[in-house]
Design a protein around this motif. Structure first.
Motif, PDB file in Angstrom:
ATOM      1  N   GLU A   1      10.254   5.594   1.293  1.00  0.00           N
ATOM      2  CA  GLU A   1       9.918   6.168   2.345  1.00  0.00           C
ATOM      3  C   GLU A   1      10.738   5.421   3.461  1.00  0.00           C
ATOM      4  O   GLU A   1      11.178   4.220   3.398  1.00  0.00           O
TER       5      GLU A   1
ATOM      6  N   THR B   1       2.198   1.868  -3.400  1.00  0.00           N
ATOM      7  CA  THR B   1       0.936   2.027  -4.370  1.00  0.00           C
ATOM      8  C   THR B   1       0.883   3.589  -4.218  1.00  0.00           C
ATOM      9  O   THR B   1       0.709   4.387  -5.277  1.00  0.00           O
ATOM     10  N   ARG B   2       0.743   4.128  -3.082  1.00  0.00           N
ATOM     11  CA  ARG B   2       0.417   5.512  -2.558  1.00  0.00           C
ATOM     12  C   ARG B   2       1.530   6.257  -3.366  1.00  0.00           C
ATOM     13  O   ARG B   2       1.632   7.266  -3.811  1.00  0.00           O
ATOM     14  N   SER B   3       2.800   5.915  -3.183  1.00  0.00           N
ATOM     15  CA  SER B   3       4.133   6.532  -3.534  1.00  0.00           C
ATOM     16  C   SER B   3       4.106   6.753  -4.890  1.00  0.00           C
ATOM     17  O   SER B   3       4.339   7.840  -5.718  1.00  0.00           O
TER      18      SER B   3
ATOM     19  N   GLN C   1       1.366   6.513  -7.033  1.00  0.00           N
ATOM     20  CA  GLN C   1       0.437   7.261  -7.503  1.00  0.00           C
ATOM     21  C   GLN C   1       0.768   8.665  -7.160  1.00  0.00           C
ATOM     22  O   GLN C   1       0.413   9.551  -8.274  1.00  0.00           O
ATOM     23  N   ALA C   2       1.352   9.127  -6.069  1.00  0.00           N
ATOM     24  CA  ALA C   2       1.640  10.431  -5.777  1.00  0.00           C
ATOM     25  C   ALA C   2       2.839  10.992  -6.925  1.00  0.00           C
ATOM     26  O   ALA C   2       2.871  11.897  -7.397  1.00  0.00           O
TER      27      ALA C   2
ATOM     28  N   GLN D   1       0.623  -1.204  -0.085  1.00  0.00           N
ATOM     29  CA  GLN D   1      -0.014  -0.043   0.159  1.00  0.00           C
ATOM     30  C   GLN D   1       0.891   1.153  -0.121  1.00  0.00           C
ATOM     31  O   GLN D   1       0.614   2.147  -0.897  1.00  0.00           O
ATOM     32  N   ARG D   2       1.898   1.319   0.565  1.00  0.00           N
ATOM     33  CA  ARG D   2       2.921   2.459   0.716  1.00  0.00           C
ATOM     34  C   ARG D   2       3.595   2.804  -0.626  1.00  0.00           C
ATOM     35  O   ARG D   2       3.598   3.742  -1.010  1.00  0.00           O
TER      36      ARG D   2
END
Length: 170
Positions: free
Chosen positions: A76, A60-62, A64-65, A57-58
């Motif tokens: 991260e 994927t968020r990274s 997408q951002a 999830q981390r």
């Protein structure tokens, strides 16, 4: 030295694990030992799955951002490495490995383990580099932080011809 002692340490660990399992089986019974080992496998699998899901999830968020900004994703800090190691140690049969796995999962001891590992890695990197901190301090930078442009000249090799040299054939 460490490479020679590592197999001996692993063998001693295995013998100690078996001895502790025998002691617990004598005191509480074989079914209790089986329950402890099965519970460790189930809990370890759950911990690894959960830590892997958080890491995914981390990521994927990274991604997408980074895609929204048109830039490369940034890494991260604070990964799940010790959590996954703790889950793996819980899955390994034995009481000592379960205790070590729980230490990797408990946040205060996980922070202590992370700090100790970082210090050990820094010390090992300093020992591998005979110049130690001198290499970090001797960067080619001016006091204001700008990079000093230059050319490396090696005396053991003849100089390479330059592109703007008038003697080069065209």
């Amino acid at each position: 030295m460490t490479r020679k002692l590592l197999p001996l340490a692993i063998a001693a660990w295995a013998v100690l694990e078996i001895w502790l399992l025998i002691l617990v089986a004598d005191a509480a019974g074989g079914l209790a030992v089986f329950g402890l080992l099965a519970g460790g496998v189930v809990l370890g699998a759950y911990v690894i799955k959960r830590a892997g899901r958080r890491a995914w999830q981390r990521l994927t968020r990274s991604m997408q951002a980074a895609g929204a900004q048109g830039a490369a994703p940034e890494a991260e800090g604070g990964g799940n490495g010790l959590t996954m190691l703790g889950g793996l140690l819980l899955m390994v049969p034995g009481l000592l490995s379960d205790a070590a796995g729980l230490l990797c999962l408990f946040p205060p001891t996980r922070a202590l383990i992370r700090k100790a590992a970082a210090r050990r890695i820094e010390r090992a990197a300093g020992a591998a580099n005979p110049l130690g901190d001198a290499m970090r301090q001797a960067r080619m930078r001016q006091p204001d932080g700008k990079v000093v442009q230059g050319e490396v000249i090696r005396e053991d090799q003849p100089p390479a011809p330059r592109a703007d040299d008038p003697q080069l054939p065209r």
